[in-house]
Design a protein around this motif. Structure first.
Motif, PDB file in Angstrom:
ATOM      1  N   ASN A 198       0.838  -1.201   0.000  1.00 57.65           N
ATOM      2  CA  ASN A 198       0.000   0.000   0.000  1.00 57.65           C
ATOM      3  C   ASN A 198       0.877   1.257   0.000  1.00 57.65           C
ATOM      4  N   ASN A 199       0.298   2.393   0.383  1.00 55.29           N
ATOM      5  CA  ASN A 199       1.044   3.665   0.417  1.00 55.29           C
ATOM      6  C   ASN A 199       1.196   4.183   1.840  1.00 55.29           C
ATOM      7  N   LEU A 200       1.353   3.289   2.780  1.00 50.63           N
ATOM      8  CA  LEU A 200       1.457   3.661   4.189  1.00 50.63           C
ATOM      9  C   LEU A 200       2.853   4.175   4.529  1.00 50.63           C
ATOM     10  N   THR A 201       2.895   5.307   5.214  1.00 47.22           N
ATOM     11  CA  THR A 201       4.175   5.846   5.715  1.00 47.22           C
ATOM     12  C   THR A 201       4.253   5.712   7.229  1.00 47.22           C
ATOM     13  N   HIS A 202       3.104   5.801   7.905  1.00 43.89           N
ATOM     14  CA  HIS A 202       3.012   5.627   9.348  1.00 43.89           C
ATOM     15  C   HIS A 202       1.711   4.903   9.678  1.00 43.89           C
ATOM     16  N   VAL A 203       1.718   4.142  10.751  1.00 47.97           N
ATOM     17  CA  VAL A 203       0.510   3.505  11.276  1.00 47.97           C
ATOM     18  C   VAL A 203       0.530   3.651  12.787  1.00 47.97           C
ATOM     19  N   ASP A 204      -0.581   4.123  13.341  1.00 47.11           N
ATOM     20  CA  ASP A 204      -0.688   4.287  14.784  1.00 47.11           C
ATOM     21  C   ASP A 204      -0.735   2.912  15.451  1.00 47.11           C
ATOM     22  N   CYS A 226      10.659   6.037   8.368  1.00 46.43           N
ATOM     23  CA  CYS A 226      11.188   5.502   9.627  1.00 46.43           C
ATOM     24  C   CYS A 226      11.716   6.607  10.541  1.00 46.43           C
ATOM     25  N   ASP A 227      10.783   7.278  11.217  1.00 45.29           N
ATOM     26  CA  ASP A 227      11.162   8.302  12.188  1.00 45.29           C
ATOM     27  C   ASP A 227      10.549   7.944  13.544  1.00 45.29           C
ATOM     28  N   CYS A 228      10.589   8.871  14.482  1.00 46.44           N
ATOM     29  CA  CYS A 228      10.143   8.589  15.839  1.00 46.44           C
ATOM     30  C   CYS A 228       8.667   8.209  15.916  1.00 46.44           C
ATOM     31  N   ARG A 229       7.856   8.633  14.953  1.00 46.23           N
ATOM     32  CA  ARG A 229       6.436   8.302  14.964  1.00 46.23           C
ATOM     33  C   ARG A 229       6.182   6.828  14.671  1.00 46.23           C
ATOM     34  N   LEU A 230       7.142   6.189  14.048  1.00 47.82           N
ATOM     35  CA  LEU A 230       6.997   4.771  13.714  1.00 47.82           C
ATOM     36  C   LEU A 230       7.607   3.859  14.783  1.00 47.82           C
ATOM     37  N   THR A 231       8.350   4.440  15.707  1.00 44.43           N
ATOM     38  CA  THR A 231       9.031   3.651  16.736  1.00 44.43           C
ATOM     39  C   THR A 231       8.092   2.737  17.526  1.00 44.43           C
ATOM     40  N   PRO A 232       6.927   3.211  18.030  1.00 47.47           N
ATOM     41  CA  PRO A 232       6.045   2.320  18.808  1.00 47.47           C
ATOM     42  C   PRO A 232       5.600   1.083  18.031  1.00 47.47           C
ATOM     43  N   LEU A 233       5.318   1.247  16.738  1.00 42.06           N
ATOM     44  CA  LEU A 233       4.899   0.105  15.920  1.00 42.06           C
ATOM     45  C   LEU A 233       6.046  -0.874  15.748  1.00 42.06           C
ATOM     46  N   ARG A 234       7.213  -0.341  15.477  1.00 44.53           N
ATOM     47  CA  ARG A 234       8.394  -1.192  15.303  1.00 44.53           C
ATOM     48  C   ARG A 234       8.701  -1.957  16.589  1.00 44.53           C
ATOM     49  N   HIS A 250      11.627   3.537   3.589  1.00 39.64           N
ATOM     50  CA  HIS A 250      11.713   4.306   2.349  1.00 39.64           C
ATOM     51  C   HIS A 250      12.311   5.688   2.603  1.00 39.64           C
ATOM     52  N   GLU A 251      12.001   6.235   3.753  1.00 38.87           N
ATOM     53  CA  GLU A 251      12.554   7.506   4.214  1.00 38.87           C
ATOM     54  C   GLU A 251      12.984   7.343   5.669  1.00 38.87           C
ATOM     55  N   PRO A 252      13.990   8.118   6.129  1.00 36.10           N
ATOM     56  CA  PRO A 252      14.821   9.075   5.376  1.00 36.10           C
ATOM     57  C   PRO A 252      15.814   8.349   4.461  1.00 36.10           C
ATOM     58  N   GLU A 253      16.471   9.117   3.656  1.00 40.29           N
ATOM     59  CA  GLU A 253      17.378   8.545   2.666  1.00 40.29           C
ATOM     60  C   GLU A 253      18.470   7.699   3.299  1.00 40.29           C
ATOM     61  N   THR A 254      18.900   8.084   4.505  1.00 37.22           N
ATOM     62  CA  THR A 254      19.985   7.337   5.174  1.00 37.22           C
ATOM     63  C   THR A 254      19.564   5.917   5.565  1.00 37.22           C
ATOM     64  N   ILE A 263      17.696  -2.158  12.094  1.00 38.20           N
ATOM     65  CA  ILE A 263      17.811  -0.774  12.542  1.00 38.20           C
ATOM     66  C   ILE A 263      17.503  -0.687  14.038  1.00 38.20           C
ATOM     67  N   LYS A 264      18.329  -0.013  14.775  1.00 37.30           N
ATOM     68  CA  LYS A 264      18.111   0.171  16.198  1.00 37.30           C
ATOM     69  C   LYS A 264      17.021   1.219  16.452  1.00 37.30           C
ATOM     70  N   SER A 265      16.376   1.108  17.571  1.00 35.54           N
ATOM     71  CA  SER A 265      15.277   2.026  17.903  1.00 35.54           C
ATOM     72  C   SER A 265      15.732   3.472  17.897  1.00 35.54           C
ATOM     73  N   GLU A 266      16.941   3.733  18.380  1.00 36.24           N
ATOM     74  CA  GLU A 266      17.428   5.108  18.461  1.00 36.24           C
ATOM     75  C   GLU A 266      17.679   5.727  17.098  1.00 36.24           C
ATOM     76  N   GLU A 267      17.667   4.903  16.047  1.00 39.64           N
ATOM     77  CA  GLU A 267      17.844   5.437  14.695  1.00 39.64           C
ATOM     78  C   GLU A 267      16.534   5.954  14.100  1.00 39.64           C
ATOM     79  N   PHE A 268      15.405   5.588  14.735  1.00 38.94           N
ATOM     80  CA  PHE A 268      14.092   6.093  14.313  1.00 38.94           C
ATOM     81  C   PHE A 268      13.891   7.465  14.956  1.00 38.94           C
ATOM     82  N   VAL A 269      14.454   8.471  14.356  1.00 41.80           N
ATOM     83  CA  VAL A 269      14.428   9.798  14.974  1.00 41.80           C
ATOM     84  C   VAL A 269      13.665  10.779  14.088  1.00 41.80           C
TER      85      VAL A 269
END
Length: 272
Positions: A198-204, A226-234, A250-254, A263-269
């Motif tokens: 699908n086109n999901l970027t974040h899911v609560d 993959c930022d801090c908003r996705l951390t709880p799901l991960r 898919h994002e961020p580019e890094t 990926i470690k949790s602290e990398e979801f920033v």
């Protein structure tokens, strides 16, 4: 005093009654098959449908004129376009309904109204973009629902509100970018949920709180940010020891292309 019938005679009477019932059942099924409309094949011994009265139809543009004894309908390779309100209301005994690869563009809100015995509904590989919250409201016995490979863009909070027995839900390969946090609040028996492709970027992560029986949750092939908003799901996935090798950022580019499992949790920033 009323005389009792001799035991052998009474036994013969019961056996005769059973034989007549069986004969009527066989005759009824044979009559149902003989009235099978053009474009359909009517059978009774299909193993995958547990001996239900099954009508398999191809190349139809509307609901086939089948008898009320029909328990399973499978439609494919057709040009349906629109499924109108009350389209199947005459099939009170319908347990299984599949309309696949039939170019369905629109499903009216009460298309499946009256199908109170329906347990399995497959609508995959069509062109459906929107579904009204009333679409599955009367289908309280629904256990399997396949909406994969359509063009849906969102999942509202009340779409599956009356489907408390739902166990399997496939929403993969749509265009879904938004899921209401309470979308699956009433689906506590759900154990299979597929949101891949699908086109999901974040899911609560709140969507998971009401699904204690969830065992298979597929999220791969989405443009995850993959930022801090996705951390709880991960973190929820990691805690359940779910395989995340196919779920990638898919994002961020890094982090692009990297699986969540590496990926470690602290990398979801989040950016400051």
């Amino acid at each position: 005093m009323r005389k009792m019938l001799p035991l052998p005679y009474r036994g013969s009477t019961i056996q005769l009654a059973v034989a007549l019932l069986l004969l009527l059942s066989v005759t009824s099924r044979a009559d149902w098959r003989s009235r099978c409309p053009r474009g359909c094949r009517c059978t009774q011994n299909a193993e995958e449908h547990l001996g239900l009265n099954l009508a398999s139809c191809k190349g139809v543009s509307s609901v086939p004129a089948l008898g009320p004894e029909t328990q399973a309908i499978r439609i494919r390779d057709s040009e349906f376009g629109r499924v109108p309100d009350s389209a199947f209301q005459q099939f009170k005994n319908l347990i299984y309904l599949s309309i696949r690869m039939s170019n369905v563009l629109e499903i009216e809100p009460d298309a499946f109204a009256g199908l109170e015995a329906l347990e399995h509904l497959l609508l995959s590989h069509n062109l459906v973009e929107n579904l009204d919250n009333r679409t599955f409201q009367t289908n309280k016995m629904l256990r399997t629902l396949g909406l994969n490979d359509n063009r849906m863009e969102k999942v509202d909070d009340r779409l599956f509100w009356n489907n408390s027995l739902l166990e399997i839900l496939d929403l993969s390969n749509n265009r879904i970018h938004s899921i209401n946090p309470e979308a699956f609040k009433q689906n506590r028996k759900l154990y299979f949920l597929n949101l891949s492709g699908n086109n999901l970027t974040h899911v609560d992560v709140a969507i998971l709180s009401e699904m204690p029986n969830l065992r298979i949750f597929q999220l791969d092939d989405n443009p995850w940010h993959c930022d801090c908003r996705l951390t709880p799901l991960r973190e929820w996935f990691v805690g359940k020891s779910v395989d995340l090798t196919q779920t990638r950022c898919h994002e961020p580019e890094t982090l692009r292309g990297r699986p969540w499992s590496e990926i470690k949790s602290e990398e979801f920033v989040c950016s400051p």
